[in-house]
Scaffold this active site. Structure first.
Site, mmCIF file in Angstrom:
data_model
loop_
_atom_site.group_PDB
_atom_site.id
_atom_site.type_symbol
_atom_site.label_atom_id
_atom_site.label_comp_id
_atom_site.label_asym_id
_atom_site.label_seq_id
_atom_site.Cartn_x
_atom_site.Cartn_y
_atom_site.Cartn_z
ATOM 1 N N GLY A 465 32.778 25.175 35.651
ATOM 2 C CA GLY A 465 33.930 24.658 35.332
ATOM 3 C C GLY A 465 35.083 26.040 35.109
ATOM 4 O O GLY A 465 36.120 26.060 35.069
ATOM 5 N N THR A 466 34.267 27.334 35.129
ATOM 6 C CA THR A 466 34.735 28.398 34.906
ATOM 7 C C THR A 466 35.746 29.028 36.029
ATOM 8 O O THR A 466 36.604 29.845 36.022
ATOM 9 C CB THR A 466 33.746 29.522 34.803
ATOM 10 O OG1 THR A 466 32.840 29.547 35.933
ATOM 11 C CG2 THR A 466 32.894 29.485 33.551
ATOM 12 N N ARG A 625 40.285 43.695 34.233
ATOM 13 C CA ARG A 625 40.792 43.157 35.372
ATOM 14 C C ARG A 625 40.733 41.720 35.349
ATOM 15 O O ARG A 625 39.570 40.982 35.314
ATOM 16 C CB ARG A 625 40.479 43.655 36.678
ATOM 17 C CG ARG A 625 41.114 43.428 37.888
ATOM 18 C CD ARG A 625 40.747 44.633 38.715
ATOM 19 N NE ARG A 625 41.345 44.207 40.145
ATOM 20 C CZ ARG A 625 40.363 44.041 41.168
ATOM 21 N NH1 ARG A 625 39.212 44.151 40.993
ATOM 22 N NH2 ARG A 625 41.078 43.967 42.428
ATOM 23 N N GLU A 702 33.123 33.824 26.732
ATOM 24 C CA GLU A 702 32.864 33.786 25.587
ATOM 25 C C GLU A 702 33.993 34.303 24.458
ATOM 26 O O GLU A 702 34.208 33.751 23.589
ATOM 27 C CB GLU A 702 31.585 34.379 25.138
ATOM 28 C CG GLU A 702 30.575 34.643 26.260
ATOM 29 C CD GLU A 702 29.833 33.221 26.459
ATOM 30 O OE1 GLU A 702 29.346 32.317 25.546
ATOM 31 O OE2 GLU A 702 29.615 32.956 27.617
#
Lengths: 735, 167
Positions: A465-466, A625, A702
């Site tokens: 899902g990232t 970035r 995280e």
């Protein structure tokens, strides 16, 4: 090599897999349509410690459609070879159905296989297991700690913390209690297993296809190449799918014994027993400071829970060592083995727990000294990493606070606790630092450019899902000089070039750098082909002067002179060009590398009911970035939601009489719902960190959750004057 | 370890014939009386877009429309749906053309992992039809039966607003 123009990277693109997800076509583990599949349901133990004395399967087996019931009584043959690749914890992993020992409540003790799910579920309820139960211990606060430190954690000391505390102007001596949390991804863990001879294919929910492949090969005693693991879509995980849990073995075992492909999906209740959790902590922090707010000493004495069969570890020491310039530090970590299953890293593992303690303690110190909480943090900003004396690759925490304070309106705040009221609601604001390591792993990728001018790039990575599908497509598109539409990124197959687990926020950096390397190689190969081809308009041009844009190679600064990939490949009778590249981090970096965040929260607390509502939050991040800004913003906002859950709601409750988790469902284990979440804002500082990675990124997934809970706790203090040193912060604590 | 053969008929579960319309297609099916609508869709009809997140009506991942109303399909027995019209995520788009709420979910990045998305969108369609989109607060309240663990709520509210009001 001439730098490629940046077009896709940094553009706020929508997800490339968005259409599949909004039409229900994305295939998660249990969705795959496998011919002849039958259904397995796990029977789990109703005691936390003891022995199985009997398993009566007669009623279950009498059900129509039931194909078999398997337990340790059948002595199923499993090899359980050592697996040094993906078994991270010292001790020995739980062996499935190999003996009569029960080690925790909810341990799988049998599996029922039937032709329909209905029959399997009903039959599982008819399996009668009898036990000889022993007294169990599941309470962290009462269990004795194991002698010696946890694995990979030595007691740490610099300077002389005791002496510095003794002579400090100001001292704080604080005790914290953090509850156990469960990852609770929306998708329950599921595995479909199929044997073709001695070759095993599994469709699995996993954040590490290579890790699961290694574990299955070890458990079944077969060569690695006989196992293929597929995981194209993952319905969230937050760490719970970072290892192959017992149910993965059970699915493959059942498929072998029954001789049919088997689908096994855990129930939501079972998700609380065997797929890990963030362990409960007891944490004592002492802090010494000068009157002007310069920290002189910090001591950390803490313990957390683990199972009796594996020694869990997580990164709970780093922040205490490097976050602030403290000359005297001591850390004494301990583990408490209990009759529970083994924890597993949950979003921001270790860092999240220690950040709550350190960052709420800093807030207490700020109030005690009468110094603004942001100013106190800035006074303790280190010039270099205080634990290694290394320079920071980048550390822009100061800027995060400056940008955040302005956007949040921090200066308008009346610092006195309980000073602002809105009807029945007490209003408060709080701030905290977030910080997370920049983990880096080896990764490889493969890219193929076809004669039609489209490319396929792949790596055995994951998308929980990232947004991996999208962000890797963006990196590849720019490196190849193609539009995003003409690039397809594939992942989630152990047969692809290897990539690390999707954990510890390392995917963008590691796999992204491998994709960049691979696509650079492929582009250079095409350029070489062109400049050496007498029939090409680019013949004889210095390869360093050629760029590719929109699938067309041309001389930099002279767009008229060039040709397309399609023309180049057709003329040379090439159906495709391909390349395989990689990323390997240097063994020892000269730099201390972390991502940083400034988290701001405003809460309202009902003065009579103790109810806490988050009114707004802002996060400002130094994450290097940003490849995919739209998705990065979603992750940050999602991290705030996760942090709100940890701060105010999430709490796994165990009945210590028998080790039963009493709220093992989503009605009683509360997570934030839509009505709990106000507008949340995320700002990433512009910039990059090429010391951290070839593509300039640090870490993100995280980091965005680490400082959330302490910012909320500090806001609750500001609103009410009540300091809560427990997670979650409940209404009871505020009454 | 294994049953000797087919068990006798007394141990078989009762089943029933139901006729229902799913995504515009009328079907007559024999269902095990224990089968939920969700399991009927997923395990028997190959419509895996509806998801099982809790099987207890607590998470909303299985939300579908039955006769135009949103329901938790995991708590709905298929056997009681004789004559019903069911719409699932697979039946929302018109050919290649996405439903406005599906498009709005993409535009606003109203999902991450995508697992709750089918339920969120079906619930959002219901929420819009019910007229509970007067304010962001109202949308939040009426979309709170659908949990999103990735935490896409802010964008879900924006997507529902866009589809409801053409914003």
């Amino acid at each position: 090599m001439s730098p490629q123009p940046q077009a896709a990277v940094g553009a706020p693109l929508s997800r490339v897999d968005g259409r599949l997800k909004v039409t229900g076509q994305a295939k998660y583990a249990a969705d795959h349509d496998i011919d002849g599949v039958v259904h397995a349901v796990v029977v789990d133990s109703s005691i936390a410690r003891g022995r199985i004395t009997g398993i009566d399967t007669r009623d279950a087996e009498a059900q129509r459609g039931v194909l078999g019931v398997i337990s340790h009584l059948d002595k199923p043959r499993l090899t359980y070879r050592q697996n040094q690749v993906s078994n991270a914890f010292p001790g020995e992993r739980l062996h499935v159905f190999q003996d009569d020992t029960v080690r925790f409540f909810g341990q799988p003790v049998a599996v029922v296989v039937a032709t329909t799910l209905e029959a399997a579920e009903h039959a599982a309820s008819l399996v009668k297991v009898s036990y000889d139960a022993e007294e169990s211990a599941t309470d962290l606060t009462r269990g004795p700690a194991q002698d010696g430190p946890p694995p990979f954690a030595r007691p740490y000391a610099r300077g002389n913390a005791e002496e510095a505390l003794g002579s400090a102007d100001v001292r704080l001596d604080l005790a914290y209690r953090l509850s156990r949390n469960h990852h609770n991804p929306m998708e329950t863990h599921a595995t479909i297993a199929r044997w073709d001879g001695d070759k095993l294919t599994v469709w699995d929910k996993t954040q590490w296809v290579i890790g699961t492949q290694n574990e299955l090969a070890a458990v079944f005693g077969i060569p690695l190449e006989n196992v293929r693991v597929l995981s194209p879509f993952i319905g969230g995980a937050f760490g719970s799918a970072l290892r192959a849990w017992p149910h993965v073995t059970i699915a493959a075992l059942a498929a072998r014994e029954i001789g049919r492909p088997v689908k096994l999906a855990l129930t939501r209740r079972q998700m609380y027993f065997t797929v890990g959790y963030r362990p409960a902590y007891e944490y004592k922090l002492r802090l010494g400071s000068t009157r002007r707010g310069r920290l002189t000493a910090m001591t950390h004495d803490f313990k957390y829970e683990t199972s009796r069969y594996e020694q869990f570890w997580e990164a709970n020491l780093a922040l205490g060592q490097m976050l602030y310039a403290v000359p005297n530090v001591s850390q004494n970590p301990q583990i408490v083995p209990l009759d529970v299953s083994t924890p597993l890293w949950m979003r921001g593992p270790g860092y999240g727990s220690s950040a709550f303690v350190i960052e709420t303690a800093m807030d207490e110190l700020a109030y005690k000294l009468g110094i603004d909480p942001i100013e106190l943090r800035l006074r303790n900003e280190p010039g270099e990493d205080p634990s290694t004396q290394q320079p920071f690759s980048t550390r822009r925490l100061r800027e995060c606070f400056r940008v955040g304070a302005r956007a949040f309106g921090w200066r308008r705040r009346d610092p006195r606790p309980r000073s602002t009221r809105d009807g029945d609601w007490l209003i408060g604001t709080g701030v905290a630092t977030g910080c997370y390591d920049v983990f880096r792993g080896q990764a490889q990728a493969h890219a193929r450019l076809d004669a039609d001018g489209t490319a396929v790039v792949q790596s055995a990575t994951h998308d929980t899902g990232t947004g991996t599908y999208t962000s890797m497509t963006q990196v590849a598109a720019d490196a190849l000089g193609l539009t995003v539409r003409n690039v397809t990124f594939r992942l989630g197959d152990s047969a692809m070039p290897p990539a690390p687990a999707q954990g510890a926020s390392q995917t963008m950096l590691s796999v992204g750098s491998a994709v960049q390397d691979t696509c650079d190689m492929l582009r250079e190969q095409a350029i070489k082909l062109a400049v050496e081809d007498e029939r090409s308009p680019l013949h004889g041009v210095d390869p360093d002067d050629v760029v590719v844009r929109g699938g067309r190679l041309h001389v930099k600064g002279d767009p008229a002179r060039g040709e397309t990939y399609r023309q180049l490949l057709a003329r040379n009778n090439r159906t495709y060009l391909e390349a395989r590249g990689s990323y390997t981090p240097e063994e020892e970096s000269r730099f201390s590398m972390y991502g940083y965040a400034a988290m701001f929260a405003e809460v309202a607390v009902d003065a009579r009911l103790g109810l806490v509502r988050v009114r707004r939050m802002l996060g400002v991040y130094d994450a290097g970035r940003i490849i995919s800004p739209k998705l990065a913003e979603s992750q940050a906002v999602g991290g705030m939601v996760g942090g709100i859950g940890a701060a105010l709601l999430e709490h796994t409750v165990t009945d210590h009489r028998d080790g039963r988790i009493v709220n093992a469902n989503l009605a009683d284990y509360l997570v934030p719902v839509n009505a709990d979440i106000p507008d949340l804002k995320a700002v990433y500082l512009d910039g990059e960190d090429y010391k951290a990675a070839p593509i300039g990124v640090k870490s993100l997934g995280e980091l965005v959750q680490i400082g959330v809970a302490p910012a909320i706790a500090n806001a609750v203090f500001h609103a009410t004057g009540r300091r809560v040193r427990e997670l979650p912060i409940t209404a009871e604590a505020l009454l | 370890m294994f049953g000797a053969g087919p068990a006798d008929a007394a141990q078989a579960s009762p089943s029933s014939r139901v006729t229902l319309t799913i995504n515009g297609e009328r079907r007559t099916i024999t269902v095990d009386n224990r089968t939920s609508l969700l399991d009927l869709l997923r395990e028997h009809l190959g419509l895996t877009g509806s998801k099982k997140g809790c099987n207890a009506g607590a998470c909303g991942a299985c939300t579908v429309l039955v006769d135009g109303r949103r329901v938790n399909s995991c708590l709905t027995l298929a056997v009681r749906l004789d004559g019903a019209e069911v719409t699932t995520i697979e039946g929302l788009a018109k050919g290649e053309r996405l439903h406005p709420l599906q498009q709005a979910f993409i535009d606003h990045d109203a999902f991450q992992c995508g697992y709750c998305t089918s339920g969120q969108i079906m619930s959002g369609v219901g929420c819009i039809d019910e007229g509970h989109t007067g304010s962001p607060e109202e949308i939040r309240e009426f979309m709170s039966g659908n949990i999103c663990r990735c935490g896409a709520y802010v964008n879900i509210v924006r997507a529902v607003e866009q589809a409801a009001h053409g914003k």
